[in-house]
Design a protein around this motif. Structure first.
Motif, short mmCIF file in Angstrom:
data_model
loop_
_atom_site.label_atom_id
_atom_site.label_comp_id
_atom_site.label_asym_id
_atom_site.label_seq_id
_atom_site.Cartn_x
_atom_site.Cartn_y
_atom_site.Cartn_z
N ARG A 1 -30.86 71.97 42.43
CA ARG A 1 -30.71 72.81 41.23
C ARG A 1 -31.92 73.73 41.02
O ARG A 1 -31.75 74.88 40.66
CB ARG A 1 -30.49 71.94 40.00
N ALA A 2 -33.12 73.21 41.26
CA ALA A 2 -34.30 74.06 41.10
C ALA A 2 -34.29 75.18 42.13
O ALA A 2 -34.63 76.33 41.82
CB ALA A 2 -35.57 73.23 41.23
N GLY A 3 -33.87 74.88 43.34
CA GLY A 3 -33.75 75.92 44.37
C GLY A 3 -32.73 76.98 43.98
O GLY A 3 -32.95 78.17 44.18
N GLN A 4 -31.62 76.53 43.39
CA GLN A 4 -30.62 77.48 42.90
C GLN A 4 -31.22 78.35 41.79
O GLN A 4 -30.97 79.56 41.75
CB GLN A 4 -29.40 76.74 42.36
N LEU B 1 -31.68 80.07 34.47
CA LEU B 1 -32.11 79.22 33.37
C LEU B 1 -31.26 77.96 33.30
O LEU B 1 -31.78 76.85 33.15
CB LEU B 1 -32.03 79.99 32.05
N GLU B 2 -29.95 78.12 33.45
CA GLU B 2 -29.05 76.96 33.43
C GLU B 2 -29.37 76.01 34.58
O GLU B 2 -29.40 74.79 34.41
CB GLU B 2 -27.60 77.44 33.52
N ALA B 3 -29.63 76.56 35.77
CA ALA B 3 -29.92 75.72 36.94
C ALA B 3 -31.22 74.96 36.76
O ALA B 3 -31.32 73.78 37.12
CB ALA B 3 -29.96 76.57 38.20
N ALA C 1 -33.06 78.52 53.22
CA ALA C 1 -32.73 79.18 51.95
C ALA C 1 -33.89 80.05 51.49
O ALA C 1 -33.68 81.19 51.03
CB ALA C 1 -32.40 78.13 50.88
N GLY C 2 -35.10 79.53 51.63
CA GLY C 2 -36.29 80.31 51.25
C GLY C 2 -36.43 81.58 52.08
O GLY C 2 -36.76 82.65 51.55
N ILE C 3 -36.15 81.48 53.36
CA ILE C 3 -36.23 82.66 54.22
C ILE C 3 -35.15 83.67 53.84
O ILE C 3 -35.41 84.88 53.80
CB ILE C 3 -36.10 82.26 55.71
#
Length: 195
Positions: free
Chosen positions: A40-43, A71-73, A4-6
């Motif tokens: 969620r933080a990743g989202q 912000l919601e995530a 996901a980061g890539i």
């Protein structure tokens, strides 16, 4: 998480190269991976990155939507630094869309939180956002104060690009306040840093 980061990074690079179709595909893929993992933080990070891509495209309303989703995530994840950056993104998009009072509300929260978590670069960027929103409202003295705080913080941390960019806006604020001498001096300093 690494994939996901890539995808996020590839999306950012694709956008910088002007290939927005690929950028959007990478960002959607990153969001999908984070969603599958329940991260969620990743989202939040992916939504915030997508907001930057859309902003660079000039799609401010869509960027605001992504920033709000970021912000919601982040809310409830314990990632206060991420939440603060999302608050600033929401505020910045509001000021881009002409709602400067909302921008002040969100950016003010972001600045306090970034200060508390020790993210000095994010704090400087948010102080710059506050200066810009005040400038758009015609609050020239307030604008000068916020831009100067951002310049000082960028100088302390050695972030030369942010320092020069904000100096340029500080010069604009001095000009709007009618102080052409300070405006010129500030612009000349910005130019020297950029040179």
């Amino acid at each position: 998480a690494a994939q996901a980061g890539i995808h996020q990074r590839c999306g950012y690079v694709s956008a910088r190269l002007g290939n927005y179709e690929a950028a959007h595909a990478h960002m959607r893929h990153a969001l999908s991976i984070h969603a599958e993992r329940g991260d969620r933080a990743g989202q939040g990070g992916a939504h915030n990155a997508f907001a930057v891509v859309l902003y660079n495209q000039g799609r401010d309303a869509d960027a605001l939507d992504q920033a709000r989703q970021a912000l919601e995530a982040y809310t409830g994840t314990g990632d206060e630094a991420g939440r603060a950056l999302a608050l600033n993104s929401v505020g910045w998009m509001y000021t881009r869309l002409g709602d400067h009072r909302q921008a002040l509300r969100y950016c003010g929260q972001a600045a306090d939180l970034l200060h508390d978590v020790g993210n000095r670069e994010g704090e400087a960027s948010t102080l710059d956002s506050l200066g810009y929103a005040h400038q758009q409202l015609g609050n020239h003295a307030e604008s000068v104060t916020w831009f100067q705080r951002a310049v000082d913080l960028y100088g302390e941390i050695g972030h030369r690009w942010g320092y020069a960019e904000t100096l340029g806006r500080l010069g604009d604020a001095h000009q709007a306040a009618g102080d052409l001498g300070k405006a010129r001096t500030t612009w000349e300093e910005a130019l020297a840093v950029l040179d």
